[in-house]
Motif scaffolding. Structure first.
Motif, PDB file in Angstrom:
ATOM      1  N   THR A  78       0.829  -1.201   0.000  1.00 20.91           N
ATOM      2  CA  THR A  78       0.000   0.000   0.000  1.00 20.91           C
ATOM      3  C   THR A  78       0.865   1.254   0.000  1.00 20.91           C
ATOM      4  N   GLY A  79       2.002   1.178   0.652  1.00 22.22           N
ATOM      5  CA  GLY A  79       2.914   2.313   0.709  1.00 22.22           C
ATOM      6  C   GLY A  79       3.500   2.680  -0.644  1.00 22.22           C
ATOM      7  N   LEU A 130       1.713   2.873  -3.357  1.00 27.03           N
ATOM      8  CA  LEU A 130       0.667   3.532  -4.145  1.00 27.03           C
ATOM      9  C   LEU A 130       0.777   5.053  -4.052  1.00 27.03           C
ATOM     10  N   ARG A 131       0.257   5.718  -5.072  1.00 27.70           N
ATOM     11  CA  ARG A 131       0.155   7.180  -5.010  1.00 27.70           C
ATOM     12  C   ARG A 131      -0.923   7.565  -4.000  1.00 27.70           C
ATOM     13  N   ARG A 132      -0.867   8.786  -3.522  1.00 22.94           N
ATOM     14  CA  ARG A 132      -1.835   9.240  -2.517  1.00 22.94           C
ATOM     15  C   ARG A 132      -3.271   9.074  -3.012  1.00 22.94           C
ATOM     16  N   GLU A 171      -4.448   6.994  -5.102  1.00 16.54           N
ATOM     17  CA  GLU A 171      -4.789   5.568  -5.134  1.00 16.54           C
ATOM     18  C   GLU A 171      -5.058   5.047  -3.719  1.00 16.54           C
ATOM     19  N   ARG A 172      -4.234   5.489  -2.766  1.00 20.72           N
ATOM     20  CA  ARG A 172      -4.446   5.074  -1.372  1.00 20.72           C
ATOM     21  C   ARG A 172      -5.784   5.582  -0.846  1.00 20.72           C
ATOM     22  N   GLU A 173      -6.148   6.813  -1.228  1.00 22.21           N
ATOM     23  CA  GLU A 173      -7.427   7.367  -0.767  1.00 22.21           C
ATOM     24  C   GLU A 173      -8.589   6.510  -1.228  1.00 22.21           C
ATOM     25  N   LEU A 212      -8.462   3.330  -2.116  1.00 23.36           N
ATOM     26  CA  LEU A 212      -8.339   2.041  -1.432  1.00 23.36           C
ATOM     27  C   LEU A 212      -8.892   2.119  -0.014  1.00 23.36           C
ATOM     28  N   VAL A 213      -8.499   3.134   0.719  1.00 25.14           N
ATOM     29  CA  VAL A 213      -8.955   3.282   2.105  1.00 25.14           C
ATOM     30  C   VAL A 213     -10.468   3.441   2.170  1.00 25.14           C
ATOM     31  N   THR A 257      -5.389  -0.326  -8.062  1.00 21.48           N
ATOM     32  CA  THR A 257      -4.775  -0.459  -6.732  1.00 21.48           C
ATOM     33  C   THR A 257      -4.900  -1.876  -6.211  1.00 21.48           C
ATOM     34  N   THR A 293      -1.594  -3.892  -5.299  1.00 20.23           N
ATOM     35  CA  THR A 293      -1.413  -4.363  -3.934  1.00 20.23           C
ATOM     36  C   THR A 293      -1.159  -5.866  -3.919  1.00 20.23           C
TER      37      THR A 293
END
Length: 89
Positions: free
Chosen positions: A31-32, A34-36, A38-40, A42-43, A73, A77
Motif C-alpha cells: 500500500t505504501g 501507491l500514489r496518494r 490511489e491510497r485514498e 483504497l482506504v 490499486t 497491492t
C-alpha cells in the motif's frame, strides 16, 4: 481446551497466525507504494467500506475514476504482496 481445539490444533493456529502477520505486513508495504490518490480510493472502498459512488462523492471525482483506480490499486497491492523479497548475497 477452549473452542474444542486440541494441542495440535493450537500449534496449527499459531503457525497460521504468523503467516497472517506476514501477509498484513506485506499488504501495508504494498500500500505504501501507491500514489496518494490511489491510497485514498483504497482506504475509502476497502477499509471504510464505502460504495464506489460514495467514494467518488467524498473525493469529488467521477465514479469511473474510482472504479478504474480501485481495479489498479487492487492489482498493484496483490502484486506487491506476492513479490518474492530479495536478499543481498
Amino acid at each position: 481446551m477452549a473452542c474444542g481445539g486440541s494441542a495440535a490444533g493450537a500449534g496449527a493456529y499459531d503457525a497460521g497466525h504468523g503467516n497472517d502477520r506476514r501477509r498484513i505486513a506485506a499488504a501495508i508495504a504494498a500500500t505504501g507504494l501507491l500514489r496518494r490518490s490511489e491510497r485514498e480510493v483504497l482506504v475509502l472502498c476497502v477499509w471504510e467500506g464505502l460504495e464506489y459512488a460514495e467514494a467518488a462523492e467524498c473525493l469529488g471525482i467521477p465514479l469511473g475514476t474510482v472504479v478504474f483506480t480501485q481495479a489498479i490499486t487492487a492489482r498493484a497491492t496483490v502484486d506487491g504482496m506476492t513479490q518474492t523479497p530479495t536478499h543481498p548475497a
